[in-house]
Each structure stands twice: as C-alpha cells, then as structure tokens.
Design a protein around this motif. Structure first.
Motif, short mmCIF file in Angstrom:
data_model
loop_
_atom_site.label_atom_id
_atom_site.label_comp_id
_atom_site.label_asym_id
_atom_site.label_seq_id
_atom_site.Cartn_x
_atom_site.Cartn_y
_atom_site.Cartn_z
N LYS A 78 8.38 53.52 10.81
CA LYS A 78 8.96 52.82 11.88
C LYS A 78 10.18 51.51 11.41
N ILE A 79 9.95 51.52 9.86
CA ILE A 79 10.09 50.13 9.39
C ILE A 79 11.49 50.87 8.56
N VAL A 80 11.56 52.31 8.31
CA VAL A 80 12.29 52.87 8.19
C VAL A 80 14.01 53.42 9.04
N GLU A 81 13.30 53.89 10.29
CA GLU A 81 14.18 53.89 11.43
C GLU A 81 14.21 52.67 12.13
N ILE A 82 13.64 51.64 12.86
CA ILE A 82 14.55 50.20 12.00
C ILE A 82 15.65 50.00 11.42
N ASN A 83 15.25 50.20 10.40
CA ASN A 83 16.56 50.54 8.95
C ASN A 83 17.76 51.64 9.36
N ARG A 84 17.41 52.40 9.86
CA ARG A 84 18.30 53.60 10.05
C ARG A 84 19.23 53.85 11.46
N MET A 114 12.91 40.19 7.00
CA MET A 114 12.28 40.95 4.69
C MET A 114 10.51 40.91 5.92
N LEU A 115 9.15 42.02 5.51
CA LEU A 115 8.22 42.43 5.36
C LEU A 115 7.55 42.54 4.39
N ASP A 116 6.57 41.18 3.83
CA ASP A 116 5.42 40.70 3.99
C ASP A 116 4.46 41.25 3.72
N GLU A 117 4.24 42.69 2.87
CA GLU A 117 3.35 43.32 3.16
C GLU A 117 3.07 44.11 4.28
N PRO A 118 3.24 44.70 4.59
CA PRO A 118 2.94 45.59 5.88
C PRO A 118 1.59 46.74 6.00
N SER A 119 1.78 47.15 4.72
CA SER A 119 0.49 47.88 4.85
C SER A 119 -0.81 47.07 4.74
N LEU A 120 -0.91 46.20 4.70
CA LEU A 120 -2.29 45.09 4.27
C LEU A 120 -2.95 44.89 5.37
N GLY A 121 -4.27 45.78 5.17
CA GLY A 121 -5.55 45.14 6.04
C GLY A 121 -5.02 46.33 7.60
N ILE A 122 -4.41 48.35 7.18
CA ILE A 122 -4.53 48.50 8.04
C ILE A 122 -5.24 49.44 7.40
N ALA A 123 -5.55 50.40 8.70
CA ALA A 123 -6.59 52.07 8.29
C ALA A 123 -5.23 52.78 7.96
N PRO A 124 -5.65 53.50 6.38
CA PRO A 124 -5.02 54.23 6.00
C PRO A 124 -4.50 55.54 6.94
N ARG A 125 -4.85 55.89 8.10
CA ARG A 125 -3.59 56.79 9.06
C ARG A 125 -2.75 55.87 9.80
N LEU A 126 -2.69 54.60 9.35
CA LEU A 126 -1.22 53.92 10.17
C LEU A 126 -0.75 53.33 9.30
N ILE A 127 -0.49 53.07 7.65
CA ILE A 127 -0.14 53.18 7.02
C ILE A 127 1.28 53.59 7.18
N SER A 128 1.20 55.16 6.99
CA SER A 128 2.55 56.24 7.23
C SER A 128 3.88 56.23 8.70
N THR A 129 2.64 55.86 9.65
CA THR A 129 3.79 54.82 11.24
C THR A 129 4.34 54.37 10.79
N ILE A 130 4.09 52.46 10.05
CA ILE A 130 4.71 51.32 9.78
C ILE A 130 5.55 51.75 9.26
N PHE A 131 5.50 52.14 8.14
CA PHE A 131 6.57 53.15 7.27
C PHE A 131 7.93 53.07 8.13
#
Length: 240
Positions: free
Chosen positions: A181-187, A162-179
């Motif tokens: 990785k979320i997809v990669e963990i799932n797959r 369960m991930l609560d607001e993973p993009s909050l307070g993160i530099a825009p250039r890193l948000i896409s990276t985090i997302f």
C-alpha cells in the motif's frame, strides 16, 4: 537523484540537553520518490522525523520543503504545507471510532467534497477501514491501526509522507500488505515518502535511495540496490 527535490535537509544538529541526538545530517528526497532511513535502535531515526515535522527543534541546520524553509515552523503549519508524519506506534485516538480518526486527519481542510473524495480513496486503499468505520480504533489489530494511521495522514491531502516504523508490532502476514500500500500511495498519488524502518530488507526493496544512520550521523548512503549488495550493510542490517 537528479529529480526536483521535495525535501532537503542540510547539516541538521539536534540535542536533548547535553546529549547530541543528530550530528550534522544532510539528506534529500526527490519529488515522487521513496527514500528510506535505516539504522539500529538509538541511531536517531525517530528524532529525525520529529525534527522534520516540527515536534523537536533543531539546534542548527536548515530544512527546506518544496523550496520553502520550514525549519522554524510549527507542526500544524508544516502539515498545512503538505508534509505529514505517521509516527512510530501509530498513535491513533483509541476511544474515537475509525470514522472520527479519519475526520481528525482532515481538520485543516475546508472543502467538504474534496475531503469526501479523499475518504473514498482511503477506503479503496484500505477496504478494512470501511468495514470497521464505527469501531473504536483501540479495538483494531496492530495492522488495522497502521492502516488507520496512514489513512488518517492521507486525509490531510499530503504531498509528502514520513512513515516511522510501519511494520512495528504488526502480524507478519500484514506487513507485506502495508508495504504494498505504501508503494501504491507513492505511485498512484505521486506522494514522496521518507520511510524509517528497522526491516532494512523490505525498506531497501521498495525505495530508490537509502541513508544509513548511526549514532546521529549519516554513515552511508546510495541507491537502494547498491546498498542491498553492500557487504558491510548486509552484515549489519540484512542478516549477513
């Protein structure tokens, strides 16, 4: 959503004193899926995750995880069953090193070889954490702290994140990276994910199904592609 259910929430009510925070919400997360819960501030998203992880007690309703009723279990018992919560604000231990934070995630596990293997998986996902292994977590950037929070959760060998607001307070250039990785963990690991995220556009892009929470109740739900094109939802959450 006909796949086997990983998490089933049935008619959940939560109150803080006289204030109703959740009013009869029901949702399902299929095994291996990414499901998102979106809504404005104060809608009850964080309360939902805190209740599912045992940090807040439900007034009524039931929570089933992998077929087991976990409604009354303590947080550590829920983690032991494979349901892990990455909280809003990341909540890393700032005085501890990256290495020590990761070790904290594995505190319930006894198999040292399996823990070492998981650590290698985390470093493959987030190479930056390996580069900063001896660095205090409090000195990391927001994006690096989010990587650490997710990595620490993975150290528990979860079946469900369960991930609560993973993009909050993160530099825009890193948000896409985090997302990504979320997809990669799932797959790659088959971990089911319940994602709470104010960035509705991103959340709907990576999820298969979505629930819209408004003032403690489910106002709308459906396949993510359908909701992405819903005029009402676009006006409220996607900028028209």
């Amino acid at each position: 959503m006909n796949e086997p259910t990983a998490l089933a929430v049935d008619d959940l009510y939560v109150s803080y004193g006289a204030i109703s925070a959740l009013r009869g919400i029901s949702l399902n997360v299929p095994a291996g899926a990414i499901v998102t819960l979106i809504g404005g501030n104060g809608a009850g998203k964080t309360t939902t995750l805190q209740t599912l992880s045992g940090l807040v007690r439900a007034k009524s309703g039931r929570i089933h995880f992998l077929g087991e009723d976990i409604t009354a279990l303590a947080p550590h018992e829920i983690v032991a069953r494979g349901l892990c919560h990455v909280p809003e604000g990341r909540m890393v231990f700032p005085q501890l090193t990256v290495d020590e934070n990761l070790s904290m995630g594995a505190y319930l596990r006894k198999n040292a070889a399996a823990v070492a293997q998981t650590r290698d998986t985390v470093f493959t996902l987030f190479p930056r954490l390996k580069e900063r292994l001896r660095q205090s977590a409090g000195t990391l950037s927001g994006g690096e702290q989010q990587m650490l929070a997710i990595g620490r959760a993975l150290m528990s060998a979860p079946k469900f994140l369960m991930l609560d607001e993973p993009s909050l307070g993160i530099a825009p250039r890193l948000i896409s990276t985090i997302f990504e990785k979320i997809v990669e963990i799932n797959r790659s690991q088959g971990v089911a994910i319940l994602l709470v995220e104010q960035n509705a556009k991103l959340a709907l892009e990576i999820s298969t199904h979505a629930y819209v929470l408004e003032t403690g109740h489910i106002a709308m739900q459906g396949p993510s592609p359908t909701l992405r094109n819903d005029a009402q939802l676009k006006a409220a959450y996607l900028g028209g």
